[in-house]
Design an enzyme around this catalytic site. Sequence first.
Site, short mmCIF file in Angstrom:
data_model
loop_
_atom_site.label_atom_id
_atom_site.label_comp_id
_atom_site.label_asym_id
_atom_site.label_seq_id
_atom_site.Cartn_x
_atom_site.Cartn_y
_atom_site.Cartn_z
N HIS A 197 0.81 -1.22 0.00
CA HIS A 197 0.00 0.00 0.00
C HIS A 197 0.84 1.27 0.00
CE1 HIS A 197 -3.76 1.84 -0.18
NE2 HIS A 197 -4.26 1.60 1.02
N ASP A 208 -2.29 1.85 -4.76
CA ASP A 208 -3.54 2.23 -4.11
C ASP A 208 -4.63 1.22 -4.44
OD1 ASP A 208 -4.79 3.00 -6.67
OD2 ASP A 208 -3.44 4.71 -6.58
#
Length: 461
Positions: free
Chosen positions: A431, A435
């Site tokens: 992450h 995204d």
Amino acid sequence: MYFCFSGCGSLSFNLSPYIVVVLCFVLFCFVFPVSRGPIVQFKLSDIGEGIMEVTVKEWYVKEGDKVSQFDSICEVQSDKASVTITSRYDGVIKKLYYDVDATALVGKPLVDIETESGSEVIQEEDVVETPAMAREEHTHQEIKGHKTQATPSVRRLAMENNIKLSEVVGTGKDGRILKEDILNFLAKQTGAILPPTPEIQTPAPSSPVSTPASTKPPPSTPKPVFTGKDITEPLKGFSKAMVKTMTAALKIPHFGYCDEVDLSRLVALRAELRSVAEGRGVKLSYMPFFIKAASLSLLQFPVLNASVDEACQNITYKASHNIGLAMDTSQGLLVPNVKNAQLLSVFEIAQALNRLQALGAAGQLGTAELSGGTFTLSNIGSIGGTYAKPVIVPPEVAIGALGKIQILPRFDTTGQVIRAHIMKVSWSADHRIIDGATMCRFSNLWREYLENPASMVLDLK
């Protein structure tokens, strides 16, 4: 020929010339015994990847055995791969330094070999212990502006096969070119595949990593023996490697995403192609389609085929799609990868998978198969389960876990209930650089390729 021995009366007898020659030869052997060469210590050389110790899995020789160059001596297992150690000398094994399951250290002797008289003896392995290379151990050659490091025997092997050392990547310490590097380079040039050992048994149809839809009988396991005592043993080999890898993975903030895929059309397509593939000697599972669909999708979303440095300051977009397959083996969880999937057809990927499965079943997966991965798929559905929470394998940035294929009721476009082959997929992404929207779009494209496998034809090269 007539012989008469004094002091023995009139004892005399005739000997043929042939017997005289034999007697003279025997006498010569006793008076002038066959000379042997020096006894050298065959040391465990640096096998790369920062490995400093290995476990001896199996000896292929015993004391007193005669060996030649390139003969297999033993198989060792590091925390990354299994490696077959071959002899660099012609001679006789005089001593084995380790028992099976013992830990051998890089730079320390594995065996003593009494070399044959007149044979070339160069202490190639000593470079592991001594950072400074002695002049008599190595020769350097200036080629195209840089020095190549190799022993005379390696240079002779390269010359006999018309190989330029400047084109060979050395895997030894400080880029030193080993005999194994020459053989691997020669194999790539000729298109041959050199397995770690001479023979690899082809797995039976029910071998590991079969199709998610196949039903396999539960593996037979020995009955547990309860001793009533606690047992403590050190972590080693691949278990030790998992500790390091998963500890590093814990530093990555994982983003999870799950979806389901209707594989009904793919199931029908595979049923048509399976007999064709088997006619060519290849077992066709669903995994080649999953891998090819992933590769096609990675072309649109290259960030998922990237890596980041430890400080997460730089990102490298990988040109090759080396897609790994998490494989359950007798040695534990291993992740070999299919190299350059973006250049391979579905059939060629199936060929590569068959080879990896054979190596995994034989416990012969090496560093070449286990290193260099850029993206991973875990076929957990071949064992059971629908959803998973896969853990990213650093330095990769994404991984997918495939559940088992289930026949479930679904509605078609007219609202009628139909039988559908449904598979769940669970994605994990780094992450820090990926995204949720990017992961979702990648998954949608991958799913579209599998739900409409004919669409892959438009993008195949």
